[in-house]
Design a protein around this motif. Structure first.
Motif, PDB file in Angstrom:
ATOM      1  N   SER A 143       0.821  -1.213   0.000  1.00  0.00           N
ATOM      2  CA  SER A 143       0.000   0.000   0.000  1.00  0.00           C
ATOM      3  C   SER A 143       0.853   1.260   0.000  1.00  0.00           C
ATOM      4  N   SER A 144       2.095   1.145   0.498  1.00  0.00           N
ATOM      5  CA  SER A 144       3.005   2.295   0.509  1.00  0.00           C
ATOM      6  C   SER A 144       4.443   1.798   0.594  1.00  0.00           C
ATOM      7  N   MET A 145       5.361   2.680   0.300  1.00  0.00           N
ATOM      8  CA  MET A 145       6.777   2.333   0.438  1.00  0.00           C
ATOM      9  C   MET A 145       7.138   2.171   1.911  1.00  0.00           C
ATOM     10  N   ASP A 146       6.459   2.895   2.785  1.00  0.00           N
ATOM     11  CA  ASP A 146       6.701   2.735   4.221  1.00  0.00           C
ATOM     12  C   ASP A 146       6.369   1.319   4.678  1.00  0.00           C
ATOM     13  N   GLU A 147       5.303   0.753   4.143  1.00  0.00           N
ATOM     14  CA  GLU A 147       4.945  -0.627   4.485  1.00  0.00           C
ATOM     15  C   GLU A 147       6.078  -1.576   4.082  1.00  0.00           C
ATOM     16  N   LEU A 148       6.590  -1.399   2.880  1.00  0.00           N
ATOM     17  CA  LEU A 148       7.694  -2.229   2.401  1.00  0.00           C
ATOM     18  C   LEU A 148       8.936  -2.023   3.267  1.00  0.00           C
ATOM     19  N   LYS A 149       9.278  -0.784   3.551  1.00  0.00           N
ATOM     20  CA  LYS A 149      10.469  -0.496   4.350  1.00  0.00           C
ATOM     21  C   LYS A 149      10.356  -1.068   5.758  1.00  0.00           C
ATOM     22  N   ASN A 150       9.176  -0.985   6.343  1.00  0.00           N
ATOM     23  CA  ASN A 150       8.983  -1.575   7.673  1.00  0.00           C
ATOM     24  C   ASN A 150       9.171  -3.087   7.640  1.00  0.00           C
ATOM     25  N   GLU A 151       8.719  -3.709   6.576  1.00  0.00           N
ATOM     26  CA  GLU A 151       8.906  -5.150   6.402  1.00  0.00           C
ATOM     27  C   GLU A 151      10.404  -5.485   6.283  1.00  0.00           C
TER      28      GLU A 151
END
Length: 191
Positions: free
Chosen positions: A49-57
């Protein structure tokens, strides 16, 4: 009928993790990741849903890899195991170590998260249970400074592939000096 996804979430995650290891989190943008995948940003946003979601993962994955090193029972001393684990992580995961620990101050929050993982493990060492909290914090800071410095020298190939025994010896000799200094300071303050 909706368009079939070109990439699976795992494929995007893996490519992004490679970028994280090599260049750090700042380089992971939808545009850069898409360029690496040779596609538009659309497939990325179909999985995240966002790059933040990916980065948190990615951060959670890196934390788990790091934690696996820090909790490995090399000795019967939890405090020492954490230091050996930090240095072994620097030796075996050089790029990831550099991406997490050797970045500018914008990574301060991330660095603290990883430092706190070590602190939590070190607090499990029962030999320090009866010591005052302030004493333990100061000792941890001393050990963190030395352990992180040694790990940095390892990650930057100052020490090329040192053995765990070499790391253990360096950590033990320095920890003994730091502990005795802290104990002397503690005794002087409590006279």
């Amino acid at each position: 009928m909706p368009k079939k996804a070109i990439f699976k979430r795992e494929q995007i995650h893996e490519k992004a993790f490679e970028m994280f290891e090599k260049h750090g989190l700042d380089d992971i943008t939808a545009r850069n990741l898409a360029k690496t995948l040779n596609c538009s940003p659309a497939p990325i946003y179909s999985c995240y849903s966002s790059m933040d979601e990916l980065k948190n993962e990615l951060i959670e994955r890196a934390k788990q890899i790091f934690l696996d090193y820090v909790v490995k029972p090399e000795t019967d001393m939890v405090f020492l195991n954490s230091g050996i684990g930090l240095c072994a992580f620097a030796r075996e995961e050089k790029q990831l170590f550099k991406s997490i620990f050797l970045r500018d101050n914008s990574y301060g929050k991330l660095l603290k998260q990883f430092r706190d993982l070590v602190k939590i493990e070190m607090e499990k060492d029962e030999r320090f249970d009866n010591l005052p909290t302030e004493f333990k914090h100061e000792l941890f800071l001393d050990c963190w400074l030395f352990g992180h410095g040694l790990a940095t020298l390892i990650a930057t190939d100052y020490f090329k592939d040192p053995s765990n025994e070499f790391i253990k010896e360096k950590l033990l000799s320095t920890a003994a000096v730091m502990l005795y200094k802290r104990l002397d300071d503690f005794r002087a303050q409590n006279k």
